[in-house]
Design an enzyme around this catalytic site. Sequence first.
Site, mmCIF file in Angstrom:
data_model
loop_
_atom_site.group_PDB
_atom_site.id
_atom_site.type_symbol
_atom_site.label_atom_id
_atom_site.label_comp_id
_atom_site.label_asym_id
_atom_site.label_seq_id
_atom_site.Cartn_x
_atom_site.Cartn_y
_atom_site.Cartn_z
ATOM 1 N N HIS A 18 0.836 -1.203 0.000
ATOM 2 C CA HIS A 18 0.000 0.000 0.000
ATOM 3 C C HIS A 18 0.872 1.254 0.000
ATOM 4 O O HIS A 18 0.586 2.216 -0.714
ATOM 5 C CB HIS A 18 -0.882 0.047 1.267
ATOM 6 C CG HIS A 18 -1.911 -1.035 1.378
ATOM 7 N ND1 HIS A 18 -2.062 -1.802 2.521
ATOM 8 C CD2 HIS A 18 -2.848 -1.468 0.513
ATOM 9 C CE1 HIS A 18 -3.064 -2.648 2.345
ATOM 10 N NE2 HIS A 18 -3.546 -2.489 1.133
ATOM 11 N N LYS A 42 -17.343 -6.606 6.954
ATOM 12 C CA LYS A 42 -16.115 -7.288 7.383
ATOM 13 C C LYS A 42 -15.910 -7.048 8.866
ATOM 14 O O LYS A 42 -16.396 -6.070 9.422
ATOM 15 C CB LYS A 42 -14.905 -6.722 6.624
ATOM 16 C CG LYS A 42 -14.785 -7.216 5.195
ATOM 17 C CD LYS A 42 -13.445 -6.772 4.614
ATOM 18 C CE LYS A 42 -13.318 -7.124 3.135
ATOM 19 N NZ LYS A 42 -12.094 -6.559 2.546
ATOM 20 N N ARG A 91 -1.776 -6.258 -8.460
ATOM 21 C CA ARG A 91 -0.645 -7.140 -8.125
ATOM 22 C C ARG A 91 -0.432 -8.210 -9.167
ATOM 23 O O ARG A 91 0.683 -8.581 -9.483
ATOM 24 C CB ARG A 91 -0.884 -7.815 -6.768
ATOM 25 C CG ARG A 91 -0.727 -6.882 -5.591
ATOM 26 C CD ARG A 91 -1.259 -7.505 -4.347
ATOM 27 N NE ARG A 91 -2.677 -7.815 -4.503
ATOM 28 C CZ ARG A 91 -3.504 -8.100 -3.515
ATOM 29 N NH1 ARG A 91 -3.050 -8.169 -2.287
ATOM 30 N NH2 ARG A 91 -4.775 -8.356 -3.736
ATOM 31 N N SER A 129 -2.941 -7.522 2.968
ATOM 32 C CA SER A 129 -3.236 -7.445 4.407
ATOM 33 C C SER A 129 -3.603 -8.827 4.931
ATOM 34 O O SER A 129 -3.290 -9.168 6.081
ATOM 35 C CB SER A 129 -4.389 -6.474 4.658
ATOM 36 O OG SER A 129 -4.040 -5.182 4.241
#
Length: 159
Positions: A18, A42, A91, A129
Amino acid sequence: MTKKAIYPGSFDPVTFGHMDIITRASCIADELVIGVLNNRAKNPLFSLEERVSMIKEMTGDMPNVTVASFDGLLVEFMNEIGATLIVRGLRAVTDFEYELQIAQANHVQDSKIETIFLTTDPKYSYLSSTIVKEFASYGGNIANFVPECFIDRIYKKYQ
Ligand code: PNS
């Protein structure tokens, strides 16, 4: 006209991946807002306040970067703050399908809104994460994943 961009995400916790995107995006946009999502669906490891504060700690010396939390639709928050550009990191090809869908949906919602993708530095292409939390939950080494000042705070969540 100055270009105000948002880099939205959960940042639970913020990683070196990040930080790489934040640093690079801050060189592209005139103003960059890091938008930390309060995602009620979440159950985050870090509270919204903790996530905002961690990113503030890391971006304090970046003059055109601010950190804000948001709830609800990203496009609505962007209209509130006058941002028109979304920055997301890619990514791998596996990220692309999901990211393309969100980018197109956001553009359909509001045609002023564009999304740009920054390809992740290859040294962070495995990093998320979720990976940080998985290793930390077993007491694994996370020094290559997150800034040093967060390591103890992350381990403490699993004590
Ligand atoms: O770090 P994440 O969890 O991959 O970030 C996802 C995020 C915050 C970009 C996305 O879930 C989002 O924008 N959520 C806000 C709600 C919304 O606008 N939903 C419609 C697009 S998915």
